[in-house]
Design an enzyme around this catalytic site. Structure first.
Site, PDB file in Angstrom:
ATOM      1  N   GLU A   1       0.715  -1.165  -0.038  1.00 32.97           N
ATOM      2  CA  GLU A   1       0.260  -0.319  -0.086  1.00 32.97           C
ATOM      3  C   GLU A   1       0.704   1.206   0.037  1.00 32.97           C
ATOM      4  O   GLU A   1       0.693   1.985  -0.597  1.00 32.97           O
ATOM      5  CB  GLU A   1      -0.909   0.039   1.257  1.00 32.97           C
ATOM      6  N   ASP A   2       1.827   1.195   0.957  1.00 30.95           N
ATOM      7  CA  ASP A   2       2.775   2.591   0.847  1.00 30.95           C
ATOM      8  C   ASP A   2       4.185   2.479   0.331  1.00 30.95           C
ATOM      9  O   ASP A   2       4.694   3.543   0.747  1.00 30.95           O
ATOM     10  CB  ASP A   2       2.835   2.750   2.564  1.00 30.95           C
TER      11      ASP A   2
END
Length: 183
Positions: free
Chosen positions: A64-65
């Site tokens: 996600e990051d």
């Protein structure tokens, strides 16, 4: 011995992938602190008996990051870990409101390991929000975050009593702290 080596490799991988990231709160803690807290809670909840869940907890935000790919996680840590990480990853292509609703909707259907990671993640996030909230968030937004986390966890209930008790404590203590801050 393999589980310990895999854990150390996952910690190193996560630390390097998140190297420049900080938490959003006023203390701006290194992001790896969050990952290690989530992994510790999962390790304690499973009494150290589920290294796949613990390693997935360390890696739960990498897709996600960071620039990490599913294939990279699968290649380095195996299909089971990659699957749990994928289950705990928000689809950043969706609008924020859709992502938040999707977490509520999918929580009851997550795998047992993903539920453990999600529970520990929410505990960590609430603890952080209570002691180091984002400086630019008004009280209403902080309370709204707590209520959203509560809705997600409602779908995770029945997974692990220990983590659920930690969540309940973080939820009630955090809301009390936030409300006291506004007085």
């Amino acid at each position: 011995m393999t589980a310990l080596l895999d854990f150390a490799r996952a910690l190193d991988f996560a630390a390097h992938k998140h190297i420049d990231q900080r938490r959003k709160g006023v203390r701006a803690e290194p992001y790896v602190n969050h990952l290690s807290e989530v992994a510790l809670m999962v390790a304690e909840a499973t009494e150290g008996q589920d290294p796949v869940a613990v390693i997935a907890a360390l890696l739960h935000d990498t897709l996600e990051d960071t620039d990490a790919s599913y294939e990279e996680i699968e290649r380095n840590f195996g299909a089971e870990v990659a699957s749990v990480v994928a289950e705990t990853t928000d689809d950043k292509r969706l609008r924020k409101a859709e992502r938040k609703q999707r977490q509520i909707d999918t929580a009851p259907h997550a795998s047992p390991r993903a539920k453990l990671v999600k529970l520990a993640d929410k505990v960590s996030n609430l603890r952080s929000m209570a002691v180091s909230p984002p400086a630019d968030w008004p009280l209403s937004r902080k309370v709204e975050y707590f209520e959203w986390a509560h809705a997600v966890v409602a779908g995770l209930r029945g997974t692990n009593e220990r983590l659920e008790a930690l969540f309940d404590r973080a939820y009630h203590d955090g809301l009390a702290a936030l409300r006291a801050e506004s007085v």
